[in-house]
Write a protein that holds these residues in place. Structure first.
Motif, mmCIF file in Angstrom:
data_model
loop_
_atom_site.group_PDB
_atom_site.id
_atom_site.type_symbol
_atom_site.label_atom_id
_atom_site.label_comp_id
_atom_site.label_asym_id
_atom_site.label_seq_id
_atom_site.Cartn_x
_atom_site.Cartn_y
_atom_site.Cartn_z
ATOM 1 N N THR A 83 4.853 72.926 89.275
ATOM 2 C CA THR A 83 5.459 73.674 88.102
ATOM 3 C C THR A 83 6.281 72.704 87.187
ATOM 4 O OG1 THR A 83 7.447 74.075 89.257
ATOM 5 C CG2 THR A 83 5.955 76.012 89.532
ATOM 6 N N THR A 84 6.303 71.270 87.501
ATOM 7 C CA THR A 84 7.186 70.730 86.700
ATOM 8 C C THR A 84 6.267 69.843 85.926
ATOM 9 O OG1 THR A 84 8.710 70.322 88.275
ATOM 10 C CG2 THR A 84 9.012 69.076 86.479
ATOM 11 N N ASN A 85 6.598 69.734 84.543
ATOM 12 C CA ASN A 85 5.827 68.688 83.530
ATOM 13 C C ASN A 85 5.760 67.424 83.985
ATOM 14 O OD1 ASN A 85 5.567 66.974 81.290
ATOM 15 N ND2 ASN A 85 5.355 69.136 80.011
ATOM 16 N N LYS A 86 4.692 66.689 84.004
ATOM 17 C CA LYS A 86 4.404 65.326 84.616
ATOM 18 C C LYS A 86 5.415 64.313 83.738
ATOM 19 C CE LYS A 86 0.729 62.255 85.749
ATOM 20 N NZ LYS A 86 -0.644 61.759 85.928
ATOM 21 N N LYS A 87 5.607 64.708 82.428
ATOM 22 C CA LYS A 87 6.449 63.774 81.943
ATOM 23 C C LYS A 87 7.848 63.641 82.393
ATOM 24 C CE LYS A 87 8.857 65.148 78.086
ATOM 25 N NZ LYS A 87 9.059 65.346 76.828
ATOM 26 N N TYR A 88 8.390 64.704 82.876
ATOM 27 C CA TYR A 88 9.633 64.683 83.739
ATOM 28 C C TYR A 88 9.413 64.036 85.162
ATOM 29 C CZ TYR A 88 11.192 68.308 80.217
ATOM 30 O OH TYR A 88 11.568 68.902 78.990
ATOM 31 N N ARG A 89 8.370 64.352 85.923
ATOM 32 C CA ARG A 89 8.244 63.414 86.951
ATOM 33 C C ARG A 89 8.249 61.964 86.761
ATOM 34 N NH1 ARG A 89 4.312 67.405 87.766
ATOM 35 N NH2 ARG A 89 2.404 65.680 88.014
ATOM 36 N N ASN A 90 7.302 61.742 85.830
ATOM 37 C CA ASN A 90 7.278 60.348 85.416
ATOM 38 C C ASN A 90 8.514 59.553 85.075
ATOM 39 O OD1 ASN A 90 4.530 60.274 86.138
ATOM 40 N ND2 ASN A 90 4.206 60.410 83.886
ATOM 41 N N GLN A 91 9.420 60.466 84.195
ATOM 42 C CA GLN A 91 10.707 59.717 84.141
ATOM 43 C C GLN A 91 11.631 59.801 85.334
ATOM 44 O OE1 GLN A 91 12.812 62.824 81.633
ATOM 45 N NE2 GLN A 91 14.353 61.237 80.583
ATOM 46 N N GLN A 92 11.502 60.625 85.988
ATOM 47 C CA GLN A 92 12.494 60.388 87.331
ATOM 48 C C GLN A 92 11.917 59.304 88.290
ATOM 49 O OE1 GLN A 92 15.153 61.602 87.072
ATOM 50 N NE2 GLN A 92 14.860 62.789 85.447
ATOM 51 N N GLU A 93 10.652 59.234 88.198
ATOM 52 C CA GLU A 93 9.954 57.923 89.136
ATOM 53 C C GLU A 93 10.225 56.693 88.490
ATOM 54 O OE1 GLU A 93 6.227 58.000 91.143
ATOM 55 O OE2 GLU A 93 5.695 59.965 89.855
ATOM 56 N N GLN A 94 10.371 56.746 87.332
ATOM 57 C CA GLN A 94 10.970 55.272 86.620
ATOM 58 C C GLN A 94 12.224 55.034 86.857
ATOM 59 O OE1 GLN A 94 8.998 52.903 85.022
ATOM 60 N NE2 GLN A 94 10.750 51.803 85.363
ATOM 61 N N LYS A 95 13.001 56.125 86.613
ATOM 62 C CA LYS A 95 14.510 55.907 87.119
ATOM 63 C C LYS A 95 14.592 55.244 88.496
ATOM 64 C CE LYS A 95 19.007 57.858 87.974
ATOM 65 N NZ LYS A 95 19.935 58.974 87.967
ATOM 66 N N MET A 96 13.894 55.789 89.457
ATOM 67 C CA MET A 96 14.048 55.532 90.926
ATOM 68 C C MET A 96 13.522 53.986 90.840
ATOM 69 S SD MET A 96 15.206 56.594 93.630
ATOM 70 C CE MET A 96 14.884 58.285 94.020
ATOM 71 N N GLU A 97 12.511 53.584 90.285
ATOM 72 C CA GLU A 97 11.998 52.060 90.103
ATOM 73 C C GLU A 97 13.167 51.255 89.848
ATOM 74 O OE1 GLU A 97 9.073 49.365 87.927
ATOM 75 O OE2 GLU A 97 8.095 51.161 88.624
ATOM 76 N N PHE A 98 13.787 51.732 88.892
ATOM 77 C CA PHE A 98 15.092 50.666 88.396
ATOM 78 C C PHE A 98 16.017 50.822 89.488
ATOM 79 C CE2 PHE A 98 14.273 51.706 83.623
ATOM 80 C CZ PHE A 98 13.295 50.471 83.666
ATOM 81 N N VAL A 99 16.376 51.975 89.934
ATOM 82 C CA VAL A 99 17.301 51.977 91.138
ATOM 83 C C VAL A 99 16.818 51.192 92.238
ATOM 84 C CG1 VAL A 99 18.479 53.166 93.068
ATOM 85 C CG2 VAL A 99 18.280 54.351 90.441
ATOM 86 N N ALA A 100 15.772 50.968 92.571
ATOM 87 C CA ALA A 100 15.189 50.263 93.742
ATOM 88 C C ALA A 100 15.227 48.704 93.417
ATOM 89 C CB ALA A 100 13.659 50.466 93.881
ATOM 90 N N ALA A 101 14.889 48.489 92.065
ATOM 91 C CA ALA A 101 14.982 47.046 91.747
ATOM 92 C C ALA A 101 16.519 46.560 91.673
ATOM 93 C CB ALA A 101 14.494 46.872 90.136
ATOM 94 N N LEU A 102 17.518 47.423 91.170
ATOM 95 C CA LEU A 102 18.836 47.094 91.308
ATOM 96 C C LEU A 102 19.379 46.749 92.788
ATOM 97 C CD1 LEU A 102 20.449 49.283 88.738
ATOM 98 C CD2 LEU A 102 20.653 46.858 88.565
ATOM 99 N N TYR A 103 18.768 47.798 93.700
ATOM 100 C CA TYR A 103 19.110 47.758 95.281
ATOM 101 C C TYR A 103 18.618 46.242 95.678
ATOM 102 C CZ TYR A 103 18.094 47.934 100.049
ATOM 103 O OH TYR A 103 18.062 47.758 101.511
ATOM 104 N N SER A 104 17.302 45.747 95.273
ATOM 105 C CA SER A 104 16.798 44.639 95.730
ATOM 106 C C SER A 104 17.644 43.518 95.187
ATOM 107 C CB SER A 104 15.419 44.515 95.115
ATOM 108 O OG SER A 104 14.761 43.247 95.310
#
Length: 384
Positions: A83-104
């Protein structure tokens, strides 16, 4: 000499939730120009272009010449994929990528809890898998008062996020960092009730324990996706409400909404989830279940339950605490943290963006912005 990196432009655009057309309108460039920049088919010939994109997207100019932190990631499970617009999913995935990079980056200085997950046979039911995880984590059959702390203590990174839509409840993602698998769970900070948050996080735990991370989730059929969601849902219910103790509790008043309200304080699980669990355990009949649901709907407490504004849970703290410790122990000054992240690690972000991603107190990393491009040149692309 540093070259413009179109992949970084795309990341910044997706993170801000813009389409290519929206960024083109905001920046004053043609849509085709933005697409060519992102695809590496063209390069800005003037630094003023990068400065303008930096202003519109609120990323440092240096970000657009970073050579992209390389992380290997698996599938992403969204509860509201259908049900969620793909734009919103991509936005949160990109945020998680930044969080993972910060974790690294942070893990070079901090020893995080090791990932502590049991081996779960592929032929067990979701309910059995939940029991295996409870036993492995030493939880017994008691209520879990602080699920986020428990999850972080066992090596899973949790973060909360704001979103323009309430369709995104939570999602989970596997990212490989230096050859080791790490799992990240994000949940919507639009919700504040412990009962709602706990179920969302437990649902994502179900995906982590039950499902593969190499397949393309979006290629699944509607029926296949629903099956995985149902399995994660059953896992969450069994994990949060173990049969032996929950049965003893609920049997005293399985048809009473006020009684479920009392149990909600103890178990930190929504009344709706407990009623559903009572039905799946054959404590109440299908007719009884429907009657309780209709009563909640009639009383307007189906979506907004009693105690939702009272029961709270702790916010994710693993990454935040790590950064605060590094600062207090004077491993870094705020400026040194931001500079090393940018120049040595290759992730240039404004200090307030890092604070947002790691849920740090405002101004923890306050650094005056430098708007110039120090000693940087942009190669001219022959196509321009």
């Amino acid at each position: 000499m540093k070259n413009f990196n179109g992949e970084q432009l795309k990341k910044a655009r997706v993170y801000r939730g813009y389409t290519v057309g929206e960024l083109a309108e905001l920046s004053g460039y043609q849509r085709q120009t933005i697409s060519m920049y992102e695809n590496g088919k063209s390069t800005p010939i003037d630094i003023s272009v990068i400065m303008n994109l930096s202003r519109v997207l609120n990323f440092p100019p240096q970000f657009f010449t970073d050579q992209s932190v390389k992380l290997s990631s698996g599938s992403t499970y969204f509860r509201a994929l259908l049900t969620t617009n793909k734009k919103y999913r991509n936005q949160q995935e990109q945020k998680m990528e930044f969080v993972a990079a910060l974790y690294s980056f942070i893990q070079e200085y901090v020893d995080f809890p090791e990932l502590n997950l049991p081996e779960i046979p592929c032929d067990v039911s979701p309910e059995e898998a939940a029991g295996i995880l409870r036993k492995h984590w030493g939880l017994g059959d008691r209520p879990i008062s602080n699920l986020i702390y428990t999850v972080e203590e066992n090596g899973i990174i949790v973060t909360s996020f704001k979103t323009e839509t309430d369709d995104v409840d939570a999602f989970s993602k596997m990212i490989e960092i230096e050859g080791e698998q790490r799992y990240f769970i994000g949940y919507s900070s639009n919700k504040t009730s412990a009962a709602r948050i706990h179920f969302d996080v437990a649902h994502e735990l179900g995906h982590i324990c039950l499902h593969g991370w190499s397949e393309d989730v979006e290629s699944l059929s509607k029926e296949e996706f629903k099956e995985r969601e149902e399995q994660a849902h059953r896992f969450a219910a069994a994990f949060l409400l173990p049969e032996s103790t929950f049965r003893r509790d609920v049997i005293a008043g399985p048809y009473s909404l006020p009684y479920y309200k009392q149990l909600k304080q103890k178990w930190k699980v929504s009344m709706a989830a407990m009623i559903r669990r009572a039905y799946t355990l054959n404590i109440i009949s299908a007719d009884d279940y429907q009657m309780l649901v209709r009563t909640m709907q009639r009383r307007s407490i189906w979506k907004n339950e009693p105690l939702d504004d009272v029961l709270i849970t702790s916010e994710p703290s693993l990454l935040r605490t790590s950064v605060m410790m590094l600062l207090s122990e004077k491993v870094f000054t705020p400026k040194e943290f931001v500079d090393e992240l940018s120049f040595d690690f290759g992730l240039s972000l404004y200090s307030e963006e890092i604070e947002h991603l790691l849920n740090l107190p405002e101004n923890t990393l306050q650094v005056n912005r430098v708007l110039a491009f120090p000693k940087m040149m942009i190669k001219k692309n022959n196509n321009d």
